[in-house]
Scaffold this motif. Structure first.
Motif, PDB file in Angstrom:
ATOM      1  N   TYR A   3       0.819  -1.216   0.000  1.00  0.00           N
ATOM      2  CA  TYR A   3       0.000   0.000   0.000  1.00  0.00           C
ATOM      3  C   TYR A   3       0.854   1.268   0.000  1.00  0.00           C
ATOM      4  O   TYR A   3       0.423   2.300  -0.493  1.00  0.00           O
TER       5      TYR A   3
ATOM      6  N   ALA B 230      -7.722  -0.695   4.893  1.00  0.00           N
ATOM      7  CA  ALA B 230      -8.288  -1.010   6.211  1.00  0.00           C
ATOM      8  C   ALA B 230      -8.687  -2.483   6.311  1.00  0.00           C
ATOM      9  O   ALA B 230      -8.887  -2.994   7.413  1.00  0.00           O
TER      10      ALA B 230
ATOM     11  N   GLY C  34      -8.115   3.884   1.129  1.00  0.00           N
ATOM     12  CA  GLY C  34      -8.261   3.751   2.583  1.00  0.00           C
ATOM     13  C   GLY C  34      -9.098   2.531   2.950  1.00  0.00           C
ATOM     14  O   GLY C  34      -8.736   1.762   3.847  1.00  0.00           O
TER      15      GLY C  34
ATOM     16  N   THR D 129       4.940   3.096   6.690  1.00  0.00           N
ATOM     17  CA  THR D 129       4.424   2.697   5.372  1.00  0.00           C
ATOM     18  C   THR D 129       5.318   1.675   4.688  1.00  0.00           C
ATOM     19  O   THR D 129       4.908   1.062   3.723  1.00  0.00           O
TER      20      THR D 129
ATOM     21  N   LEU E 132       0.350   4.122  -2.680  1.00  0.00           N
ATOM     22  CA  LEU E 132       0.051   5.498  -2.264  1.00  0.00           C
ATOM     23  C   LEU E 132       0.905   6.500  -3.048  1.00  0.00           C
ATOM     24  O   LEU E 132       0.409   7.550  -3.493  1.00  0.00           O
TER      25      LEU E 132
ATOM     26  N   ILE F 168      -1.406   1.354  12.129  1.00  0.00           N
ATOM     27  CA  ILE F 168      -2.057   2.618  12.499  1.00  0.00           C
ATOM     28  C   ILE F 168      -2.305   2.655  14.011  1.00  0.00           C
ATOM     29  O   ILE F 168      -2.082   3.688  14.662  1.00  0.00           O
TER      30      ILE F 168
ATOM     31  N   MET G 265      -8.766   8.348  -2.746  1.00  0.00           N
ATOM     32  CA  MET G 265      -8.133   8.142  -1.440  1.00  0.00           C
ATOM     33  C   MET G 265      -9.053   7.339  -0.514  1.00  0.00           C
ATOM     34  O   MET G 265      -8.585   6.521   0.272  1.00  0.00           O
ATOM     35  N   THR G 266     -10.358   7.594  -0.609  1.00  0.00           N
ATOM     36  CA  THR G 266     -11.303   6.827   0.206  1.00  0.00           C
ATOM     37  C   THR G 266     -11.244   5.355  -0.190  1.00  0.00           C
ATOM     38  O   THR G 266     -11.225   4.463   0.675  1.00  0.00           O
TER      39      THR G 266
END
Lengths: 235, 362
Positions: B152, B192, B188, B321, B156, B201, B184-185
């Motif tokens: 990821y 997740a 994300g 990251t 990104l 996180i 981005m959502t």
């Protein structure tokens, strides 16, 4: 046409200035974070580093031997190694498995209240533990210990005196020559790595270790025995 | 006295930064802080290859690279897909081909190609539908396989580059903002779903809740930087980086440098990464075509963006990251890809030569 390209690139560059500003802001944030971690809160973090990685340990000084006039040892100190269970909550089935892997004959009924599994490990048993995988070795702990031995004559034992805890003199010659026999314990500090192994280059003596002196008596063993027997009879 | 051109200065800067990177790798790679030269020697060899490629590419006409773009895209996407099936799994990620003792990471080599594809296929004027279709196809082809690895962090970076391009090109910023919000959502939500992302996180937000697990990275970064202090512990004295920092030569190379050289040694590096977009803008100012300008700006944006994500992660500002510091961290694929990108950017700028408006009018 050329003018249009130039104009269009200028428009892109104008908008790109906003991106440049974002990176300038990133720089400011980074410097601020660096100052906070590396300068203003440095002492706090260094304290945590010390707590996590540095250990201070003492090394008991080996006690000197008591010798007769011919140099035969009457009392001497040996280093012994005991085996302890390192982590609480280990499965009861794990111990016999580890003992088998390391080639240790565990006494019945262990572990006792102090988590001591076995006293006075033999060299073969120590080698067996050393050969265990690192993950298994972490479940066991080998701790060294000094043991005071005296020749097996009751009259000599009486003469030499008692050593209640293998380090402190209680009576007899042990007490009389205590200041010479006892050494000075050393204190050191060392940094551990992530696997809790020493990093040799960081080892530092805080107080140097010095071993005890040997004390040589003026009489041979036989004479000492005779005088000890006579003294016993006199009583 | 002959004044070196911008291109030569940039090449020299790349070589110097990468050399300091080799030193940091050397510093970080051995338990005693300077005994094992394997990592550093390999990095040095990759640097030699990278500098050679940079020199060759900077002298190549950019139009040739643009012509090769469709082929390069096909090869890159093929490798990105192939690695999902035949790649070596390292740290839970299937992102490398193992060739003997060497590892080759296609997602690194695909970076300059992705930027080239954006500037070649999307910068020209076209109708909205065609633009959206091409953008979606590019994202699916490049970012899709990387998400499946799963990596990821790199995904990104790719999306950030695309965002920067859309921002530079967008006629209306509202549309751009909505598109970015959607992308981005989506990323994300995908991230997740991965346990390791959630753990990272949580570790970032509450490092002391699990100091030996999820919070380990964050705490060790802080301790290494604190050990460095204002002047650093010295080269070869990176005890914390050697003993506690996870991957001190790659994911944590900034913290390793901070321990070795302290505040004074790291601020110039931070300044350099912040200056990259400005350098890009200066080079792009002399570009002959709009697509060249986009390519140059995006190359430097990519390096700065990845660099700052790495730096901010190491400083504890962002959650971990797994991204490396371009030119600096250990990794042949990353180093060569970065030098290739600089070489191509110089080619796009006309071999690093500042094109004056007079020349343009001619």
């Amino acid at each position: 046409m050329k003018m249009r390209i130039e104009h269009s690139i200028d428009r892109i560059l104008l908008r790109h200035e906003f991106i440049c500003m974002i990176f300038a802001l990133c720089f400011v944030v980074s410097v601020f974070a660096l100052i906070r971690t590396g300068l203003s809160r440095r002492e706090h973090y260094l304290g945590e580093c010390a707590r996590v990685a540095w250990i201070t340990r003492s090394v008991a000084a080996g006690r000197g031997a008591i010798l007769d006039s011919d140099g035969l040892p009457l009392a001497w100190t040996e280093r012994q190694y005991d085996l302890f269970l390192a982590g609480a909550g280990n499965s009861p089935d794990l111990l016999p498995f580890l003992a088998k892997q390391a080639g240790i004959a565990l006494p019945p009924g262990c572990p006792d209240g102090e988590n001591l599994l076995k006293r006075n490990l033999t060299p073969d048993e120590l080698l067996g533990i050393e050969k265990l995988q690192a993950s298994m070795k972490g479940l066991l702990a080998v701790r060294p210990r000094f043991e005071r031995n005296v020749v097996d004559y009751p009259e000599i034992r009486r003469l030499v005196g008692r050593m209640p805890d293998d380090l402190e003199a209680g009576s007899g010659l042990e007490l009389a020559f205590d200041s010479r026999l006892r050494g000075r314990e050393g204190v050191f500090t060392v940094m551990l790595d992530r696997n809790r192994q020493w990093i040799p280059s960081t080892f530092k003596w805080l107080r140097e270790y010095s071993g005890g002196e040997d004390v040589r008596l003026e009489l041979p063993l036989e004479k000492l025995r005779e005088s000890g027997i006579a003294e016993g009879n006199g009583r | 006295m002959k004044v070196p051109s911008e291109g030569s200065t940039l090449k020299m800067l790349v070589a110097v930064v990468a050399m300091i990177g080799c030193l940091t790798v050397f510093n970080a790679a051995s338990p005693s802080g300077g005994g094992d030269v394997n990592f550093a020697a390999r990095q040095f060899a990759w640097l030699g290859a990278g500098l050679l490629l940079m020199e060759i590419l900077s002298r190549t006409k950019f139009s040739i690279l643009e012509m090769a773009c469709p082929g390069l895209v096909l090869v890159s996407v093929f490798l990105l897909v192939l690695v999902l099936f035949f790649g070596a799994r390292i740290n839970g990620m299937r992102g490398w081909f193992r060739v003997g003792s060497f590892l080759f990471q296609p997602s690194e080599f695909a970076k300059p190609v992705f930027v080239l594809a954006i500037s070649a296929f999307l910068s020209a004027r076209q109708d909205s539908m065609s633009f959206v279709v091409k953008t979606v196809l590019l994202v699916l082809a490049f970012v899709g396989p990387i998400v499946l690895e799963p990596d990821y962090g790199t995904a990104l970076v790719y999306l950030c580059v695309l965002s920067a391009f859309l921002f530079l090109r967008a006629e209306r910023l509202l549309r751009f903002s909505l598109a970015m919000f959607f992308c981005m959502t989506l990323l994300g939500v995908l991230a997740a779903r991965e346990d390791y992302v959630v753990r990272r996180i949580c570790g970032y937000l509450f490092p002391f809740e699990d100091p030996y697990g999820a919070g380990w990275h964050i705490l060790q970064f802080r301790y290494a930087i604190a050990r460095g202090g204002p002047l650093g512990a010295g080269w070869g004295e990176c005890l914390w980086a050697n003993s506690y920092l996870p991957l001190p030569h790659s994911d944590s190379s900034f913290a390793t440098l901070a321990e070795a050289s302290g505040f004074l040694g790291t601020v110039p590096l931070m300044l350099l990464y912040a200056a990259l977009p400005f350098i890009g803008a200066r080079l792009a100012g002399g570009a002959r075509k709009e697509s060249n300008a986009y390519f140059i700006l995006l190359c430097f944006f990519l390096m700065a963006c990845q660099g700052y994500i790495h730096i901010l992660v190491n400083l504890g500002v962002l959650p971990p990251t797994g991204l490396t510091l371009p030119l600096f961290s250990y990794g042949g694929s990353s180093l060569v890809a970065t030098t290739v990108m600089v070489g191509m950017a110089l080619s796009a700028a006309g071999g690093g030569r500042k094109t004056t408006s007079m020349e343009m009018k001619e």
